[in-house]
Design an enzyme around this catalytic site. Sequence first.
Site, PDB file in Angstrom:
ATOM      1  N   THR A 144      40.165  41.381  44.296  1.00  0.00           N
ATOM      2  CA  THR A 144      39.463  40.355  43.520  1.00  0.00           C
ATOM      3  C   THR A 144      40.094  38.975  43.648  1.00  0.00           C
ATOM      4  O   THR A 144      39.567  38.010  43.095  1.00  0.00           O
ATOM      5  CB  THR A 144      39.409  40.738  42.029  1.00  0.00           C
ATOM      6  OG1 THR A 144      40.745  40.884  41.530  1.00  0.00           O
ATOM      7  CG2 THR A 144      38.652  42.041  41.828  1.00  0.00           C
ATOM      8  N   GLU A 195      42.030  40.435  51.654  1.00  0.00           N
ATOM      9  CA  GLU A 195      41.074  41.512  51.901  1.00  0.00           C
ATOM     10  C   GLU A 195      39.640  40.965  52.018  1.00  0.00           C
ATOM     11  O   GLU A 195      38.954  40.850  51.023  1.00  0.00           O
ATOM     12  CB  GLU A 195      41.163  42.549  50.784  1.00  0.00           C
ATOM     13  CG  GLU A 195      42.558  43.137  50.620  1.00  0.00           C
ATOM     14  CD  GLU A 195      42.659  44.170  49.505  1.00  0.00           C
ATOM     15  OE1 GLU A 195      41.610  44.748  49.112  1.00  0.00           O
ATOM     16  OE2 GLU A 195      43.762  44.385  49.008  1.00  0.00           O
TER      17      GLU A 195
END
Length: 438
Positions: A144, A195
């Site tokens: 996140t 990511e």
Amino acid sequence: MSMKRWGAAVMAGALSIGLSVAAASPAHAHDQGHGHGGSSARTVGYYTQWSIYDRNIPLRYLVDNGTAAKLTHLNYAFGFLDEPGSCVSADAWADYQRPFPADQAINGKADAPGQALAGNLNQIKQLKQKFPKLRVYISLGGWTGSKYFSNAALTPQSRAAHVKSCIDLWLKGNLPGAPAGAAKGVFDGIDLDWEWPATEGNPGNVVRPEDKQNFTKLLREYRLQLIKQGFHDRKSYDLTAFLPANREAMDRGYELASVYRLLTFATVQGYDYHGTWEKITNQQSAIRAPEGDPTTPKDSSEIVVDAHLQRGAPRDKITLGLPYYGRGWTGVTNQNNGLFQQSTGPAPATYEAGNEDYRKLKTLLGTGTYKLHRDEKAGFAWLFDGTTFWTYDDPTELKRKAKFIRDRKLGGAMIWSLDGDTPQGELINAVHSGLHRR
């Protein structure tokens, strides 16, 4: 060699060859756990800042259950990036403001009102005093928190500004609202958890095709500034990164051979091969692809490790990830003990549907409704009660995986995440035993 002469030599050498051998600098020499899966194997554990909330697991837990004594490295997750790409605290209260009571403090003393540093960072300081060989890194990004990595890596100016901000915040310890340098000395390096470069990851992430080349350039900028800061501080700072299992993400987002040369070591995703984003039940962290797996391409730790090796990874820099949690489905067809069957969706869980900590999953066996199954050849386990299926790693499977790391002469094991273990430290004991032939 004196620190001054060493610093001058490292700077001159690094600059003359564009940092292509920066990972061979003394930063690598200070990697406390390294080698080929033997007595010097790394054991890297992620501790999350949110562990203090719903789970109520402070860093003291890692001392009490024996984990801290068996770690070579601790990654504190996560620091975030803002839209321009500067480093920011994701949770100031958890990171450096929350006062810890005596029963949760590592030194057994309650935090005093108004002290310069509180929160998890002060607990890490206490942890390092108790275990002085432990190397601790700040992990940046995560699932996140990777939205703006592409912005940070975009230009020479943005890269320099990003790295400078991260060093200022996390290594120099200049925290907003705290005395200058309040957190200096907490961290020994930086871990990048982008990511993923050139691949979206969490919906809404900024993604550019040039992320692949820019990630390498970002690592070079980190190396340069970390060497300079290390010379100033008379210490060596490490640089690591979390790298994917997905081969398409590897090839789209990374110049892997160059990346590995620039890193002290890498942690490699060894889990989430399957999960509830798929309707069919499967393993999430098997060593080898199981027979009967209906998916293509196949995924396993053996496949992932081989993929990294084929793309230029040195064995001793591969630190394979191990999960302290399981993946679960419900509404599962009652055939084949629930494996490779259709489901109706994620299984109910304590914190997140379809995802449960080991210490919670262990209690299911005591209910008498779940049966434990293993695939000894592929190396994974699962629980099934006729309708709900959980695949997870228990001590038996983690010891098996640690032995795989040792047999393949890899650099060690990484754990996501440490709050999943029991108060008795069942999982860390299994990992330690497997890595060290006990």
